[in-house]
Scaffold this active site. Structure first.
Site, PDB file in Angstrom:
ATOM      1  N   ASP A 170     -11.273   2.334   3.328  1.00  0.00           N
ATOM      2  CA  ASP A 170     -11.590   0.904   3.196  1.00  0.00           C
ATOM      3  C   ASP A 170     -13.097   0.692   2.991  1.00  0.00           C
ATOM      4  O   ASP A 170     -13.520  -0.403   2.621  1.00  0.00           O
ATOM      5  CB  ASP A 170     -11.211   0.155   4.486  1.00  0.00           C
ATOM      6  CG  ASP A 170      -9.825  -0.466   4.442  1.00  0.00           C
ATOM      7  OD1 ASP A 170      -9.464  -1.005   3.382  1.00  0.00           O
ATOM      8  OD2 ASP A 170      -9.131  -0.425   5.470  1.00  0.00           O
ATOM      9  N   GLN A 193      -4.828  -1.719   9.183  1.00  0.00           N
ATOM     10  CA  GLN A 193      -4.731  -3.056   8.604  1.00  0.00           C
ATOM     11  C   GLN A 193      -5.337  -4.099   9.555  1.00  0.00           C
ATOM     12  O   GLN A 193      -5.009  -4.133  10.743  1.00  0.00           O
ATOM     13  CB  GLN A 193      -3.256  -3.383   8.296  1.00  0.00           C
ATOM     14  CG  GLN A 193      -3.040  -4.668   7.548  1.00  0.00           C
ATOM     15  CD  GLN A 193      -3.597  -4.671   6.131  1.00  0.00           C
ATOM     16  OE1 GLN A 193      -3.668  -3.637   5.472  1.00  0.00           O
ATOM     17  NE2 GLN A 193      -4.000  -5.831   5.649  1.00  0.00           N
ATOM     18  N   LYS A 232       0.843  -1.208   0.000  1.00  0.00           N
ATOM     19  CA  LYS A 232       0.000   0.000   0.000  1.00  0.00           C
ATOM     20  C   LYS A 232       0.876   1.256   0.000  1.00  0.00           C
ATOM     21  O   LYS A 232       0.596   2.222  -0.701  1.00  0.00           O
ATOM     22  CB  LYS A 232      -0.955  -0.040   1.203  1.00  0.00           C
ATOM     23  CG  LYS A 232      -2.059  -1.089   1.003  1.00  0.00           C
ATOM     24  CD  LYS A 232      -2.877  -1.435   2.242  1.00  0.00           C
ATOM     25  CE  LYS A 232      -3.818  -2.604   1.911  1.00  0.00           C
ATOM     26  NZ  LYS A 232      -4.631  -3.063   3.040  1.00  0.00           N
TER      27      LYS A 232
HETATM   28  N1  GUN Z   1      -6.956  -7.139   5.828  1.00  0.00           N
HETATM   29  C1  GUN Z   1      -7.208  -7.903   4.745  1.00  0.00           C
HETATM   30  N2  GUN Z   1      -7.746  -7.169   3.752  1.00  0.00           N
HETATM   31  C2  GUN Z   1      -7.835  -5.907   4.211  1.00  0.00           C
HETATM   32  C3  GUN Z   1      -8.291  -4.688   3.641  1.00  0.00           C
HETATM   33  O1  GUN Z   1      -8.752  -4.617   2.492  1.00  0.00           O
HETATM   34  N3  GUN Z   1      -8.189  -3.594   4.442  1.00  0.00           N
HETATM   35  C4  GUN Z   1      -7.711  -3.641   5.710  1.00  0.00           C
HETATM   36  N4  GUN Z   1      -7.685  -2.517   6.405  1.00  0.00           N
HETATM   37  N5  GUN Z   1      -7.284  -4.760   6.264  1.00  0.00           N
HETATM   38  C5  GUN Z   1      -7.341  -5.881   5.518  1.00  0.00           C
END
Ligand code: GUN
Length: 284
Positions: A119, A96, A52
């Protein structure tokens, strides 16, 4: 033999569009920032967070990483979210998941300002998705839609089967397909006639986290098969929820793992962060 859906290629196009818009905003003095929060040292989370941050650099965003120790308390994380909610440099906040067990994930998600919830996990944004008014796109499902569209498949009236009912993927995925007039069936661990239902699918999206769960007998000839799974095998290799080598012989289109859905999720996150910045500056 199925056509391969190239997530790297499709995601590069999305990111390129974001990069051009970000450059236009930068020319007006608007800088875009994403805060990325990781708690503990889950190796998979570390890989995602690094990807990211890398994507932010690619499209010209600033990224601010907050790496907190495993023993962080819920209150400490809530305090950080509060600071980020108020930070003018931060357009998007990404915490995350999963979080360590002492922290209630919903409490954290609820604390993120819906305006910075890139998200789209906050109940406000989930509700928006439900009624088809997208403030932010749910990243993985929106990425899957881009991949389906890249095949030229018209979703209207098609049998769409989603395996998995998670808040992150399965449920919002079903909504996006429904909004495009697909006939949507959601299957899960308690579904009794899973094989028969899957074998009717023109579009099959699999998001359960079980390596090679979908076998060729569960797939209709010529179907579009989208594999959201990312499983680590004992030999260290990554593998999806679909038995790729067998299903490839029967499907019309199929995503590889890695290189399918994964890069799309990150590209859509960049798109949401751009949307947040545009909204804040009254540009949409
Ligand atoms: N953990 C697994 N996929 C995601 C996601 O798309 N966003 C976040 N914040 N955590 C995750």
């Amino acid at each position: 033999m199925a056509n391969l859906i190239n997530g790297k290629e499709v995601s590069a196009k999305v990111k390129n569009d974001v990069k051009e818009e970000a450059a236009a905003l930068a020319a007006k003095g608007i800088e875009i920032g994403l805060a990325v929060v990781i708690v503990g040292d889950n190796p998979a989370s570390r890989v995602y967070v690094n990807s990211k941050k890398k994507a932010c650099a690619e499209v010209g965003f600033k990224s601010y990483e907050y790496a907190l120790p495993e023993e962080t308390t819920q209150q400490e994380l809530l305090d950080l979210v509060d600071v980020l909610n108020k930070d003018e440099k931060v357009n998007g906040i990404l915490v995350q998941l999963p979080l360590p067990k002492q922290i209630d994930e919903n409490a954290i998600i609820n604390a993120i300002s819906p305006d910075k919830d890139v998200d789209a996990f906050h109940p406000y944004n989930v509700g928006k998705i439900m009624i088809g008014e997208y403030a932010f796109l749910p990243c993985t499902p929106a990425g899957v839609m881009e991949l389906i569209d890249s095949t030229g498949t018209d979703i209207k009236g098609k049998n769409c089967v989603v395996i998995g009912r998670s808040n992150i993927v399965g449920k919002p995925m079903s909504m996006l397909l429904l909004h495009r007039s697909g006939t949507v069936t959601i299957c899960h661990s308690k579904t009794t006639n899973l094989r028969e239902i899957c074998a009717q699918a023109d579009i099959l999206v699999v998001a359960i986290g079980r390596a090679k769960f979908v076998t060729a007998d569960m797939v209709k000839e010529g179907a579009v098969v989208i594999d959201v799974g990312m499983n680590r095998l004992e030999n260290g290799k990554l593998c999806g929820d679909v038995d790729f080598d067998e299903v490839e012989k029967k499907a019309g289109f199929i995503t590889p793992v890695p290189g399918g859905v994964g890069p799309m999720t990150i590209a859509m996150l960049m798109k949401n962060t751009l949307t947040s910045a545009k909204k804040k500056n009254g540009l949409i």
